[in-house]
Design an enzyme around this catalytic site. Structure first.
Site, PDB file in Angstrom:
ATOM      1  N   ARG A   1       0.680  -1.404   0.023  1.00  0.00           N
ATOM      2  CA  ARG A   1      -0.068   0.090  -0.025  1.00  0.00           C
ATOM      3  C   ARG A   1       0.869   1.230  -0.042  1.00  0.00           C
ATOM      4  O   ARG A   1       0.409   2.538   0.006  1.00  0.00           O
ATOM      5  CB  ARG A   1      -0.944   0.107   1.442  1.00  0.00           C
ATOM      6  CG  ARG A   1      -2.497  -0.461   0.966  1.00  0.00           C
ATOM      7  CD  ARG A   1      -2.845  -0.342   2.483  1.00  0.00           C
ATOM      8  NE  ARG A   1      -4.202  -0.112   2.257  1.00  0.00           N
ATOM      9  CZ  ARG A   1      -5.239  -0.717   2.334  1.00  0.00           C
ATOM     10  NH1 ARG A   1      -5.041  -2.325   2.313  1.00  0.00           N
ATOM     11  NH2 ARG A   1      -6.556  -0.512   2.504  1.00  0.00           N
TER      12      ARG A   1
ATOM     13  N   ARG B   1     -21.814  -1.383   2.837  1.00  0.00           N
ATOM     14  CA  ARG B   1     -21.241  -2.677   2.999  1.00  0.00           C
ATOM     15  C   ARG B   1     -21.715  -3.183   4.408  1.00  0.00           C
ATOM     16  O   ARG B   1     -21.563  -2.544   5.440  1.00  0.00           O
ATOM     17  CB  ARG B   1     -19.645  -2.654   3.062  1.00  0.00           C
ATOM     18  CG  ARG B   1     -18.932  -4.001   3.497  1.00  0.00           C
ATOM     19  CD  ARG B   1     -17.843  -4.233   3.064  1.00  0.00           C
ATOM     20  NE  ARG B   1     -16.802  -3.110   3.645  1.00  0.00           N
ATOM     21  CZ  ARG B   1     -15.491  -2.649   3.269  1.00  0.00           C
ATOM     22  NH1 ARG B   1     -14.913  -3.535   2.378  1.00  0.00           N
ATOM     23  NH2 ARG B   1     -15.041  -1.698   3.640  1.00  0.00           N
TER      24      ARG B   1
ATOM     25  N   ARG C   1     -18.144  -2.041   9.386  1.00  0.00           N
ATOM     26  CA  ARG C   1     -17.153  -2.059   9.870  1.00  0.00           C
ATOM     27  C   ARG C   1     -16.909  -0.514  10.557  1.00  0.00           C
ATOM     28  O   ARG C   1     -17.369   0.241   9.845  1.00  0.00           O
ATOM     29  CB  ARG C   1     -16.207  -2.043   8.805  1.00  0.00           C
ATOM     30  CG  ARG C   1     -15.690  -3.608   8.442  1.00  0.00           C
ATOM     31  CD  ARG C   1     -15.050  -3.982   7.234  1.00  0.00           C
ATOM     32  NE  ARG C   1     -13.754  -2.888   6.846  1.00  0.00           N
ATOM     33  CZ  ARG C   1     -13.014  -3.023   5.740  1.00  0.00           C
ATOM     34  NH1 ARG C   1     -13.302  -4.299   4.888  1.00  0.00           N
ATOM     35  NH2 ARG C   1     -12.199  -2.299   5.445  1.00  0.00           N
TER      36      ARG C   1
HETATM   37  P1  AP5 Z   1      -8.688  -3.509   3.751  1.00  0.00           P
HETATM   38  O1  AP5 Z   1      -9.448  -4.396   4.714  1.00  0.00           O
HETATM   39  O2  AP5 Z   1      -7.666  -3.984   2.971  1.00  0.00           O
HETATM   40  O3  AP5 Z   1      -9.567  -2.428   3.181  1.00  0.00           O
HETATM   41  P2  AP5 Z   1      -9.554  -1.440   1.803  1.00  0.00           P
HETATM   42  O4  AP5 Z   1      -8.362  -1.528   1.078  1.00  0.00           O
HETATM   43  O5  AP5 Z   1      -9.877   0.010   2.258  1.00  0.00           O
HETATM   44  O6  AP5 Z   1     -10.531  -2.219   1.180  1.00  0.00           O
HETATM   45  P3  AP5 Z   1     -11.925  -2.563   1.676  1.00  0.00           P
HETATM   46  O7  AP5 Z   1     -11.980  -4.086   2.223  1.00  0.00           O
HETATM   47  O8  AP5 Z   1     -12.733  -1.515   2.344  1.00  0.00           O
HETATM   48  O9  AP5 Z   1     -12.812  -2.707   0.144  1.00  0.00           O
HETATM   49  P4  AP5 Z   1     -12.581  -3.855  -0.972  1.00  0.00           P
HETATM   50  O10 AP5 Z   1     -11.866  -3.136  -2.006  1.00  0.00           O
HETATM   51  O11 AP5 Z   1     -12.047  -5.286  -0.410  1.00  0.00           O
HETATM   52  O12 AP5 Z   1     -14.213  -3.921  -1.173  1.00  0.00           O
HETATM   53  P5  AP5 Z   1     -15.154  -5.042  -1.132  1.00  0.00           P
HETATM   54  O13 AP5 Z   1     -14.974  -6.327  -1.747  1.00  0.00           O
HETATM   55  O14 AP5 Z   1     -15.512  -5.291   0.291  1.00  0.00           O
HETATM   56  O15 AP5 Z   1      -7.724  -2.489   4.840  1.00  0.00           O
HETATM   57  C1  AP5 Z   1      -8.390  -1.989   6.098  1.00  0.00           C
HETATM   58  C2  AP5 Z   1      -7.595  -1.173   6.955  1.00  0.00           C
HETATM   59  O16 AP5 Z   1      -6.380  -2.080   7.426  1.00  0.00           O
HETATM   60  C3  AP5 Z   1      -6.831   0.076   5.986  1.00  0.00           C
HETATM   61  O17 AP5 Z   1      -7.531   1.218   5.949  1.00  0.00           O
HETATM   62  C4  AP5 Z   1      -5.421   0.355   6.809  1.00  0.00           C
HETATM   63  O18 AP5 Z   1      -6.008   0.886   8.182  1.00  0.00           O
HETATM   64  C5  AP5 Z   1      -5.117  -1.290   7.227  1.00  0.00           C
HETATM   65  N1  AP5 Z   1      -4.132  -1.751   6.342  1.00  0.00           N
HETATM   66  C6  AP5 Z   1      -4.408  -3.103   5.541  1.00  0.00           C
HETATM   67  N2  AP5 Z   1      -3.521  -3.255   4.835  1.00  0.00           N
HETATM   68  C7  AP5 Z   1      -2.517  -2.325   5.270  1.00  0.00           C
HETATM   69  C8  AP5 Z   1      -1.212  -2.130   4.684  1.00  0.00           C
HETATM   70  N3  AP5 Z   1      -0.733  -2.656   3.461  1.00  0.00           N
HETATM   71  N4  AP5 Z   1      -0.495  -0.937   4.928  1.00  0.00           N
HETATM   72  C9  AP5 Z   1      -1.010  -0.248   6.080  1.00  0.00           C
HETATM   73  N5  AP5 Z   1      -2.265  -0.367   6.469  1.00  0.00           N
HETATM   74  C10 AP5 Z   1      -2.931  -1.515   5.957  1.00  0.00           C
HETATM   75  O19 AP5 Z   1     -16.469  -4.336  -1.414  1.00  0.00           O
HETATM   76  C11 AP5 Z   1     -17.163  -3.225  -0.757  1.00  0.00           C
HETATM   77  C12 AP5 Z   1     -18.630  -3.378  -0.839  1.00  0.00           C
HETATM   78  O20 AP5 Z   1     -19.043  -3.093  -2.311  1.00  0.00           O
HETATM   79  C13 AP5 Z   1     -19.371  -4.443  -0.565  1.00  0.00           C
HETATM   80  O21 AP5 Z   1     -20.399  -4.260   0.405  1.00  0.00           O
HETATM   81  C14 AP5 Z   1     -19.555  -5.412  -1.588  1.00  0.00           C
HETATM   82  O22 AP5 Z   1     -20.603  -6.368  -1.386  1.00  0.00           O
HETATM   83  C15 AP5 Z   1     -19.889  -4.331  -2.653  1.00  0.00           C
HETATM   84  N6  AP5 Z   1     -19.439  -4.333  -4.002  1.00  0.00           N
HETATM   85  C16 AP5 Z   1     -18.303  -5.289  -4.211  1.00  0.00           C
HETATM   86  N7  AP5 Z   1     -18.339  -5.484  -5.613  1.00  0.00           N
HETATM   87  C17 AP5 Z   1     -19.306  -4.943  -6.045  1.00  0.00           C
HETATM   88  C18 AP5 Z   1     -19.893  -4.751  -7.463  1.00  0.00           C
HETATM   89  N8  AP5 Z   1     -19.116  -5.115  -8.518  1.00  0.00           N
HETATM   90  N9  AP5 Z   1     -20.862  -4.071  -7.650  1.00  0.00           N
HETATM   91  C19 AP5 Z   1     -21.715  -3.394  -6.618  1.00  0.00           C
HETATM   92  N10 AP5 Z   1     -21.315  -3.695  -5.355  1.00  0.00           N
HETATM   93  C20 AP5 Z   1     -20.053  -4.448  -5.129  1.00  0.00           C
END
Ligand code: AP5
Length: 250
Positions: free
Chosen positions: A119, A158, A191
């Site tokens: 990241r 979500r 969350r």
């Molecule tokens: P992390 O869990 O990795 O969160 P993120 O990158 O912010 O990603 P999300 O999990 O929020 O979203 P996603 O892209 O996976 O979407 P999803 O599939 O759930 O990290 C969380 C935290 O941890 C960070 O903020 C940081 O603090 C820490 N962290 C983690 N890794 C780190 C690192 N390497 N360095 C530093 N800190 C770190 O989908 C979202 C929603 O949309 C769901 O409800 C889903 O059902 C819906 N959805 C999905 N696809 C579609 C579609 N095609 N159409 C309509 N709705 C959809």
């Protein structure tokens, strides 16, 4: 919805081993899923895991899984959880240590998909060093793209199951019974980092710290860009097409 992999070795680290054996695969893919919060990396990782057999390795999931266990006040894990809830990045040293501790997952015979790591540029360079030390190479970095207004809508709606980790959306992917997990019957929750203030911090942090990795991996010849608009299964098909175009079959 199929049952997700248990990923015990990844989620717990140390000497923990996975309950389910890796899927037998023709090719063990070594992938990174890149993209802003809410773009659907976790959703795609689960679906791609079914299609490719590669294990989805999310760093965010490791921090969330650790929440159930006691994190000593002032420990790196307690600090990481507080940073995460505010929408900030966890410090590079903590995340890199986490990856090093789980290096055996990079050798999973089913392959791996890193979700949410790297990241920052420092993390990307650390990953390069870890992979080189393990004599492994990435096949591709899949960069999912979506405008901010759609990201905010996805994050705001979500809902997740704290028991089995299934992910839903109040509008796009609603559970059969409102507030109840289809898979295990658990009570769905929002969350802490899906609150509006944390979402704003996460999007700004992504733009500043993570978006530059798109160029980093383009320059390394690994980038595969995929538009993340539309139905999840359509995006999977787009991803598989893009991978097939980029990487010749083994
Ligand atoms: P992390 O869990 O990795 O969160 P993120 O990158 O912010 O990603 P999300 O999990 O929020 O979203 P996603 O892209 O996976 O979407 P999803 O599939 O759930 O990290 C969380 C935290 O941890 C960070 O903020 C940081 O603090 C820490 N962290 C983690 N890794 C780190 C690192 N390497 N360095 C530093 N800190 C770190 O989908 C979202 C929603 O949309 C769901 O409800 C889903 O059902 C819906 N959805 C999905 N696809 C579609 C579609 N095609 N159409 C309509 N709705 C959809």
């Amino acid at each position: 919805m199929s049952t997700p992999r248990d990923r015990t070795a990844w989620l717990q680290g140390g000497d923990a081993v996975c309950i389910q054996p890796p899927t037998t695969v023709q090719r063990a893919w070594h992938l990174v899923l890149l993209g802003p919060p809410g773009v659907g990396k976790g959703t795609q990782a689960e679906l791609l895991s079914n299609a490719l057999g590669a294990c989805p390795l999310s760093t965010g999931d490791v921090f969330r899984a650790a929440k159930g266990r006691a994190a000593a006040p002032g420990s790196a894990m307690a600090l990481a959880q507080a940073q995460m809830n505010r929408g900030e990045l966890v410090t590079d040293s903590t995340v890199i240590a986490l990856i090093r501790e789980r290096h055996q997952c990079l050798h999973c015979s089913g392959g791996f998909m890193l979700d949410g790591f790297p990241r920052t540029l420092a993390q990307a360079q650390a990953l390069d060093r870890v992979l080189s030390a393990e004599s492994l190479q990435l096949d591709a970095v899949i960069s999912y793209e979506l405008p901010n207004d759609q990201l905010i809508a996805r994050l705001s709606g979500r809902r997740v199951c704290p028991q089995c980790k299934a992910v839903f959306h109040t509008v796009n992917r609603p559970p059969r019974v409102a507030g109840v997990c289809d898979q295990c019957g658990g009570a769905l929750v929002q969350r802490p980092d899906d609150q509006p203030e944390a979402i704003a911090v996460r999007l700004a942090t992504y733009a500043e710290a993570t978006a530059p990795l798109v160029n980093y991996y383009r320059e390394h010849g690994l980038l595969v860009s995929v538009v993340a608009d539309g139905e999840p299964l359509d995006i999977v098909a787009r991803t598989l097409d893009a991978l097939a175009e980029r990487v010749l079959p083994a």
